[in-house]
Design a protein around this motif. Structure first.
Motif, PDB file in Angstrom:
ATOM      1  N   GLY A   1       0.762  -1.187  -0.078  1.00 43.35           N
ATOM      2  CA  GLY A   1      -0.052   0.033   0.171  1.00 43.35           C
ATOM      3  C   GLY A   1       0.939   1.260   0.156  1.00 43.35           C
ATOM      4  O   GLY A   1       0.609   2.082  -0.933  1.00 43.35           O
ATOM      5  N   TRP A   2       2.089   1.395   0.796  1.00 45.89           N
ATOM      6  CA  TRP A   2       2.584   2.497   0.915  1.00 45.89           C
ATOM      7  C   TRP A   2       3.496   2.597  -0.597  1.00 45.89           C
ATOM      8  O   TRP A   2       3.362   3.803  -1.022  1.00 45.89           O
TER       9      TRP A   2
ATOM     10  N   HIS B   1       0.948   3.718  -3.205  1.00 40.86           N
ATOM     11  CA  HIS B   1       0.523   5.349  -3.368  1.00 40.86           C
ATOM     12  C   HIS B   1       1.627   5.992  -3.577  1.00 40.86           C
ATOM     13  O   HIS B   1       1.502   7.224  -4.476  1.00 40.86           O
TER      14      HIS B   1
ATOM     15  N   ARG C   1       3.633   3.082   7.685  1.00 44.04           N
ATOM     16  CA  ARG C   1       2.366   3.304   6.896  1.00 44.04           C
ATOM     17  C   ARG C   1       1.396   2.348   7.195  1.00 44.04           C
ATOM     18  O   ARG C   1      -0.040   2.738   7.445  1.00 44.04           O
TER      19      ARG C   1
ATOM     20  N   SER D   1      -0.078   3.503  10.652  1.00 42.76           N
ATOM     21  CA  SER D   1      -0.730   5.112  10.556  1.00 42.76           C
ATOM     22  C   SER D   1      -2.317   4.861  10.391  1.00 42.76           C
ATOM     23  O   SER D   1      -3.103   4.110  10.429  1.00 42.76           O
ATOM     24  N   ARG D   2      -2.856   6.189  10.715  1.00 47.76           N
ATOM     25  CA  ARG D   2      -4.418   6.437  10.483  1.00 47.76           C
ATOM     26  C   ARG D   2      -4.714   6.727   9.145  1.00 47.76           C
ATOM     27  O   ARG D   2      -5.825   6.973   8.817  1.00 47.76           O
ATOM     28  N   GLU D   3      -3.704   6.933   8.260  1.00 49.55           N
ATOM     29  CA  GLU D   3      -4.207   7.158   6.755  1.00 49.55           C
ATOM     30  C   GLU D   3      -4.800   5.817   6.368  1.00 49.55           C
ATOM     31  O   GLU D   3      -4.495   4.814   6.568  1.00 49.55           O
ATOM     32  N   PRO D   4      -5.832   6.157   5.333  1.00 47.10           N
ATOM     33  CA  PRO D   4      -6.394   5.246   4.647  1.00 47.10           C
ATOM     34  C   PRO D   4      -5.461   4.045   3.964  1.00 47.10           C
ATOM     35  O   PRO D   4      -4.722   4.527   3.221  1.00 47.10           O
ATOM     36  N   LEU D   5      -5.742   2.859   3.986  1.00 49.32           N
ATOM     37  CA  LEU D   5      -5.106   1.704   3.540  1.00 49.32           C
ATOM     38  C   LEU D   5      -5.849   0.535   3.402  1.00 49.32           C
ATOM     39  O   LEU D   5      -6.342   0.033   4.305  1.00 49.32           O
ATOM     40  N   GLU D   6      -6.011   0.078   2.192  1.00 47.58           N
ATOM     41  CA  GLU D   6      -6.823  -0.932   1.944  1.00 47.58           C
ATOM     42  C   GLU D   6      -6.050  -2.447   2.441  1.00 47.58           C
ATOM     43  O   GLU D   6      -4.697  -2.366   2.222  1.00 47.58           O
ATOM     44  N   ARG D   7      -6.841  -3.265   2.796  1.00 51.76           N
ATOM     45  CA  ARG D   7      -6.359  -4.466   3.445  1.00 51.76           C
ATOM     46  C   ARG D   7      -5.156  -4.309   4.441  1.00 51.76           C
ATOM     47  O   ARG D   7      -4.309  -4.919   4.301  1.00 51.76           O
ATOM     48  N   ARG D   8      -5.394  -3.504   5.547  1.00 51.98           N
ATOM     49  CA  ARG D   8      -4.552  -3.252   6.258  1.00 51.98           C
ATOM     50  C   ARG D   8      -4.147  -4.440   6.970  1.00 51.98           C
ATOM     51  O   ARG D   8      -3.068  -4.644   7.540  1.00 51.98           O
TER      52      ARG D   8
END
Length: 363
Positions: free
Chosen positions: A122-123, A126, A193, A196-203
């Protein structure tokens, strides 16, 4: 090809110019499609994916079999190479080069990046997507927004102390030593990443895969060797992994023209003018994971890696016929260009926005 910036004033933003530019890329895309270069390569990637699984299993077996020995340093060297090659494969999956299904590519990238290498899909997705959209564009491309190196006038102006000015004049010499820390930086960025609280699919999947990879690797080396050997092995592996990764990605854009924040450049020219290919045979393709064909990769990100070499002569001839500068140099030459560029970006007589390719671009 210049290593300076392309001013916004050099760009013809008229409606007619934009239509011609769109037509230019559309024509090239049709030629590439007609040559069958966007077709999937299932056999090629089946072999690579199988090889990645076997290689990872082999690394684990090697660590266990070698045991508490300084020969583990040699295993760490091999591991750095293997993990970088697996990361290249994860890069292919993230660009949807492997499967026709986007979902299958995403899961392949999650396994390869998070579970095998210890990076965050994800990181990376992006950050890399923003880079591909606006390579070398000031204020937009994250790859030229670094704390330890200066690429833009704003970054240069911020270095006011005597130490900073001394460093700025020599930062090119520090570039490759700094890459030895890139492995740690990539793993830290991955953990930050996913937590974090940032949006992330499949966290949850990313966290689980990273935990298995990072905690599992630490537990494995500590279980089979002394703490001192484990530390040395970790340092060697991380340093060489970061160096190999950085030395593979850096030649592609570092030292190529910059685009100002307000520049409006069509897709074809934006990608070609800011990218640099690396000359060499198929051994360079393997060494750099296909990143040596950076111009073609930026124009057609989902093109399978194995096809980029066949696309290169088509793209180059097309650009040359339209007066679009196409950069291709040797790997050694690209490294020299990076060092020279970084050492001179802050020089008082250096105008970063004076670009000798203007005439060719306007034509």
């Amino acid at each position: 090809m210049s290593t300076t910036a392309l001013p916004a004033s050099h760009v013809d933003g008229s409606a007619g110019s934009r239509r011609r530019a769109v037509s230019d890329f559309t024509e090239l895309a049709h030629a590439v499609q007609a040559a069958g270069l966007m077709a999937r390569r299932p056999g090629h990637y089946a072999a690579r994916l199988s090889g990645a699984v076997v290689a990872m299993a082999g690394l684990v077996a090697a660590v266990v079999l070698v045991g508490d020995s300084w020969w583990q340093v040699a295993v760490a060297v091999v591991a750095a190479v293997v993990l970088t090659q697996v990361a290249f494969l994860g890069h292919d999956a993230a660009h949807r080069q492997i499967f026709a299904s986007g979902r299958a590519n995403t899961w392949a990238s999650l396994v390869l990046a998070n579970l095998f290498v210890g990076l965050s899909h994800g990181w990376w997705q992006h950050k890399h997507t923003r880079h591909h959209a606006n390579p070398n564009k000031v204020g937009t491309d994250p790859d030229i927004d670094m704390k330890v190196l200066s690429f833009t006038p704003e970054q240069i102006a911020a270095r006011e102390s005597a130490w900073s000015r001394w460093y700025l004049a020599r930062q090119g010499f520090f570039f490759f030593p700094l890459l030895l820390l890139e492995g740690v930086n990539l793993h830290v960025a991955a953990v930050r990443r996913v937590l974090s609280r940032e949006p992330l699919e499949r966290r949850s999947t990313e966290i689980a895969f990273l935990a298995v990879r990072l905690v599992g690797a630490a537990a494995l080396v500590l279980a089979v060797m002394s703490p001192l050997k484990a530390l040395v092995v970790a340092v060697v592996q991380l340093a060489l992994f970061g160096f190999y990764m950085g030395a593979s990605f850096a030649p592609n854009h570092k030292g190529m023209p910059l685009l100002p924040k307000d520049a409006r450049v069509d897709f074809l020219r934006r990608q070609v003018l800011t990218s640099r290919n690396i000359r060499g045979g198929r051994w360079v393709d393997v060494l750099m994971g296909g990143l040596n064909h950076q111009v073609e990769h930026h124009l057609f990100p989902s093109m399978p890696r194995a096809t980029l070499r066949r696309a290169q002569p088509i793209v180059r001839a097309y650009c040359e016929a339209r007066g679009i500068p196409y950069a291709q140099v040797s790997l050694v030459r690209s490294y020299r260009m990076i060092v020279d560029h970084l050492n001179t970006v802050g020089r008082p007589d250096r105008d970063l926005f004076a670009c000798p390719i203007t005439a060719a671009y306007r034509a």
